[in-house]
Design a protein around this motif. Sequence first.
Motif, PDB file in Angstrom:
ATOM      1  N   PRO A   1     -38.210 -28.709 -30.083  1.00 36.73           N
ATOM      2  CA  PRO A   1     -36.974 -28.404 -30.827  1.00 36.73           C
ATOM      3  C   PRO A   1     -37.060 -28.923 -32.260  1.00 36.73           C
ATOM      4  CG  PRO A   1     -36.609 -30.308 -29.437  1.00 36.73           C
ATOM      5  CD  PRO A   1     -38.014 -29.841 -29.153  1.00 36.73           C
ATOM      6  N   PHE A   2     -37.826 -28.210 -33.098  1.00 39.71           N
ATOM      7  CA  PHE A   2     -38.115 -28.672 -34.447  1.00 39.71           C
ATOM      8  C   PHE A   2     -36.848 -28.969 -35.260  1.00 39.71           C
ATOM      9  CE2 PHE A   2     -42.144 -26.494 -33.515  1.00 39.71           C
ATOM     10  CZ  PHE A   2     -43.049 -27.449 -33.941  1.00 39.71           C
ATOM     11  N   VAL A   3     -35.847 -28.120 -35.151  1.00 38.27           N
ATOM     12  CA  VAL A   3     -34.642 -28.284 -35.965  1.00 38.27           C
ATOM     13  C   VAL A   3     -33.873 -29.534 -35.550  1.00 38.27           C
ATOM     14  CG1 VAL A   3     -32.433 -27.251 -36.615  1.00 38.27           C
ATOM     15  CG2 VAL A   3     -34.476 -25.817 -36.397  1.00 38.27           C
ATOM     16  N   ASP A   4     -33.704 -29.749 -34.247  1.00 37.17           N
ATOM     17  CA  ASP A   4     -33.014 -30.956 -33.787  1.00 37.17           C
ATOM     18  C   ASP A   4     -33.748 -32.209 -34.240  1.00 37.17           C
ATOM     19  OD1 ASP A   4     -31.077 -29.460 -32.593  1.00 37.17           O
ATOM     20  OD2 ASP A   4     -31.730 -29.822 -30.529  1.00 37.17           O
ATOM     21  N   ILE A   5     -35.065 -32.185 -34.145  1.00 39.79           N
ATOM     22  CA  ILE A   5     -35.851 -33.359 -34.533  1.00 39.79           C
ATOM     23  C   ILE A   5     -35.758 -33.594 -36.033  1.00 39.79           C
ATOM     24  CG2 ILE A   5     -38.189 -34.298 -34.677  1.00 39.79           C
ATOM     25  CD1 ILE A   5     -38.795 -32.965 -32.017  1.00 39.79           C
ATOM     26  N   LEU A   6     -35.811 -32.525 -36.828  1.00 40.29           N
ATOM     27  CA  LEU A   6     -35.695 -32.667 -38.281  1.00 40.29           C
ATOM     28  C   LEU A   6     -34.343 -33.271 -38.656  1.00 40.29           C
ATOM     29  CD1 LEU A   6     -36.801 -30.350 -41.095  1.00 40.29           C
ATOM     30  CD2 LEU A   6     -34.394 -30.936 -40.970  1.00 40.29           C
TER      31      LEU A   6
ATOM     32  N   SER B   1     -34.143 -36.878 -37.601  1.00 41.43           N
ATOM     33  CA  SER B   1     -34.941 -37.741 -38.478  1.00 41.43           C
ATOM     34  C   SER B   1     -34.163 -38.109 -39.732  1.00 41.43           C
ATOM     35  CB  SER B   1     -36.247 -37.045 -38.857  1.00 41.43           C
ATOM     36  OG  SER B   1     -37.038 -36.784 -37.719  1.00 41.43           O
ATOM     37  N   ILE B   2     -33.432 -37.148 -40.289  1.00 43.36           N
ATOM     38  CA  ILE B   2     -32.654 -37.411 -41.501  1.00 43.36           C
ATOM     39  C   ILE B   2     -31.474 -38.323 -41.192  1.00 43.36           C
ATOM     40  CG2 ILE B   2     -31.177 -36.372 -43.267  1.00 43.36           C
ATOM     41  CD1 ILE B   2     -32.946 -33.878 -43.119  1.00 43.36           C
ATOM     42  N   LEU B   3     -30.737 -38.019 -40.125  1.00 44.36           N
ATOM     43  CA  LEU B   3     -29.508 -38.762 -39.811  1.00 44.36           C
ATOM     44  C   LEU B   3     -29.784 -40.206 -39.397  1.00 44.36           C
ATOM     45  CD1 LEU B   3     -27.573 -35.991 -37.863  1.00 44.36           C
ATOM     46  CD2 LEU B   3     -27.094 -36.814 -40.182  1.00 44.36           C
ATOM     47  N   THR B   4     -30.945 -40.461 -38.780  1.00 46.97           N
ATOM     48  CA  THR B   4     -31.254 -41.812 -38.301  1.00 46.97           C
ATOM     49  C   THR B   4     -32.223 -42.556 -39.207  1.00 46.97           C
ATOM     50  OG1 THR B   4     -33.114 -41.026 -36.966  1.00 46.97           O
ATOM     51  CG2 THR B   4     -30.920 -41.092 -35.910  1.00 46.97           C
ATOM     52  N   CYS B   5     -32.838 -41.851 -40.181  1.00 51.03           N
ATOM     53  CA  CYS B   5     -33.848 -42.439 -41.078  1.00 51.03           C
ATOM     54  C   CYS B   5     -35.051 -42.973 -40.309  1.00 51.03           C
ATOM     55  CB  CYS B   5     -33.251 -43.581 -41.917  1.00 51.03           C
ATOM     56  SG  CYS B   5     -31.801 -43.132 -42.879  1.00 51.03           S
ATOM     57  N   MET B   6     -35.295 -42.446 -39.115  1.00 47.45           N
ATOM     58  CA  MET B   6     -36.427 -42.913 -38.313  1.00 47.45           C
ATOM     59  C   MET B   6     -37.712 -42.227 -38.745  1.00 47.45           C
ATOM     60  SD  MET B   6     -35.094 -43.124 -34.370  1.00 47.45           S
ATOM     61  CE  MET B   6     -33.544 -43.943 -33.932  1.00 47.45           C
TER      62      MET B   6
ATOM     63  N   LEU C   1     -26.891 -34.919 -31.088  1.00 45.58           N
ATOM     64  CA  LEU C   1     -28.215 -34.311 -30.977  1.00 45.58           C
ATOM     65  C   LEU C   1     -28.972 -34.850 -29.770  1.00 45.58           C
ATOM     66  CD1 LEU C   1     -29.363 -34.209 -34.724  1.00 45.58           C
ATOM     67  CD2 LEU C   1     -28.941 -32.244 -33.232  1.00 45.58           C
ATOM     68  N   ILE C   2     -28.821 -36.134 -29.488  1.00 43.77           N
ATOM     69  CA  ILE C   2     -29.465 -36.716 -28.311  1.00 43.77           C
ATOM     70  C   ILE C   2     -28.897 -36.098 -27.040  1.00 43.77           C
ATOM     71  CG2 ILE C   2     -29.532 -38.815 -26.890  1.00 43.77           C
ATOM     72  CD1 ILE C   2     -30.218 -40.401 -29.325  1.00 43.77           C
ATOM     73  N   ASN C   3     -27.582 -35.965 -26.980  1.00 37.49           N
ATOM     74  CA  ASN C   3     -26.943 -35.419 -25.782  1.00 37.49           C
ATOM     75  C   ASN C   3     -27.317 -33.961 -25.519  1.00 37.49           C
ATOM     76  OD1 ASN C   3     -25.581 -37.772 -25.028  1.00 37.49           O
ATOM     77  ND2 ASN C   3     -23.899 -37.372 -26.427  1.00 37.49           N
ATOM     78  N   LYS C   4     -27.828 -33.266 -26.536  1.00 34.35           N
ATOM     79  CA  LYS C   4     -28.264 -31.879 -26.367  1.00 34.35           C
ATOM     80  C   LYS C   4     -29.585 -31.782 -25.613  1.00 34.35           C
ATOM     81  CE  LYS C   4     -28.428 -28.889 -29.598  1.00 34.35           C
ATOM     82  NZ  LYS C   4     -28.737 -28.254 -30.898  1.00 34.35           N
ATOM     83  N   GLN C   5     -30.357 -32.879 -25.631  1.00 32.04           N
ATOM     84  CA  GLN C   5     -31.716 -32.824 -25.086  1.00 32.04           C
ATOM     85  C   GLN C   5     -31.686 -32.929 -23.560  1.00 32.04           C
ATOM     86  OE1 GLN C   5     -33.754 -32.038 -27.590  1.00 32.04           O
ATOM     87  NE2 GLN C   5     -31.903 -32.393 -28.836  1.00 32.04           N
ATOM     88  N   GLU C   6     -32.599 -32.201 -22.906  1.00 31.92           N
ATOM     89  CA  GLU C   6     -32.725 -32.278 -21.456  1.00 31.92           C
ATOM     90  C   GLU C   6     -33.477 -33.554 -21.077  1.00 31.92           C
ATOM     91  OE1 GLU C   6     -34.477 -28.855 -19.735  1.00 31.92           O
ATOM     92  OE2 GLU C   6     -33.186 -27.438 -20.803  1.00 31.92           O
TER      93      GLU C   6
END
Length: 354
Positions: free
Chosen positions: A206-211, A214-219, A266-271
């Motif tokens: 899920p490239f978009v969720d990860i992108l 990454s921005i929202l958490t600064c990880m 975004l985390i809650n969206k993941q299986e």
Amino acid sequence: MASVTIDKRQKANGEFSFRCTVRVKKNGVIIHRESRTFSKKELAKTWGKIQKEAVELNSIAKQNKVITIGELLDLYFNDVDLWANTGRTKRYVIQMLRDCPLASVLSNELKSSDLVNHCKMRRAAGAGGATVYHDIAYLRSVMKIALPVFDVTANWKIFEDAVPVLIEMKLVGKSQKRTRRPTEYELERLIEALTERQNKQGSNIPFVDILNFSILTCMRIGEVCAIKWEDLNKEHKTIIVRDRKDPRKKEGNHMIVPLLAGSFELINKQEQTESRIFPYNSKSVTAGFQRVRKSLGITDLRYHDLRREGASRLFEKGYSIEEVAQVTGHRNLNILWQVYTQLFPHKLHDKFST
């Protein structure tokens, strides 16, 4: 240990001479002796001092191995304890140095000119000053432990003389402060193209969720792909990021990070298919991002720049530097402000519209 004695002797003409003798004993037995006569005592003392130091240095060289720098790098590479605690960048540099002309130089005969020639060669190949400085710094660290770890004599003190010269010649230097942030238009294009990529048959990342995460958490991408469900606190909307990168503490640096904005959603969206929330190879995520970025013609944008984008957004929202550090994980607030912050001037108008 060598010893020096000076005997004063009167010659037949009444003048005096001074005989200097240098001796080396081992287990009470003299194993080396040399002497020389001088007309003045000071000359005898000077000669004795020089010979004593030469004998002792020669003794040390005989006790300890002398090998090439390449062989020393191999010893470091093959030492499990050392190599396991070596970072990715240092590993790359050590392996690269093994194939350079510098590797043929004897470890105890390294000269400043050897380092100058190496840096010139690297510069000619296109390496920048900061990159070349890594060569020098990591080589010095390996040579410094050569004697206590491998019983190998290495002239690591030459770096004290060489580094100022390399800096003056501009062969090494600090890296330039990176200020790149993606524009809103670039992000829109990236998200559109990544959506198309992940919807293709056979793609499961899920490239978009990860992108966005990454921005929202600064990880860092490695941190994103390592966080686990068991470390998620749904009540407080936080997550534990384990072994977070820190120059002073490489292991056990666990931090509780707040999941701000939409990152919790975004985390809650993941299986929940395994222990990791984003169970993907970080290199595969980065490679997919790079291919899409290249296909769009977006230049000079790295995945790690998303970390700067996230930190800058938090500052623009009015968060204090201490609060932003809770998200980014920075212990050094100066580094956070200087390296991971690039504010868009036009965003300052938003302060007056709220």
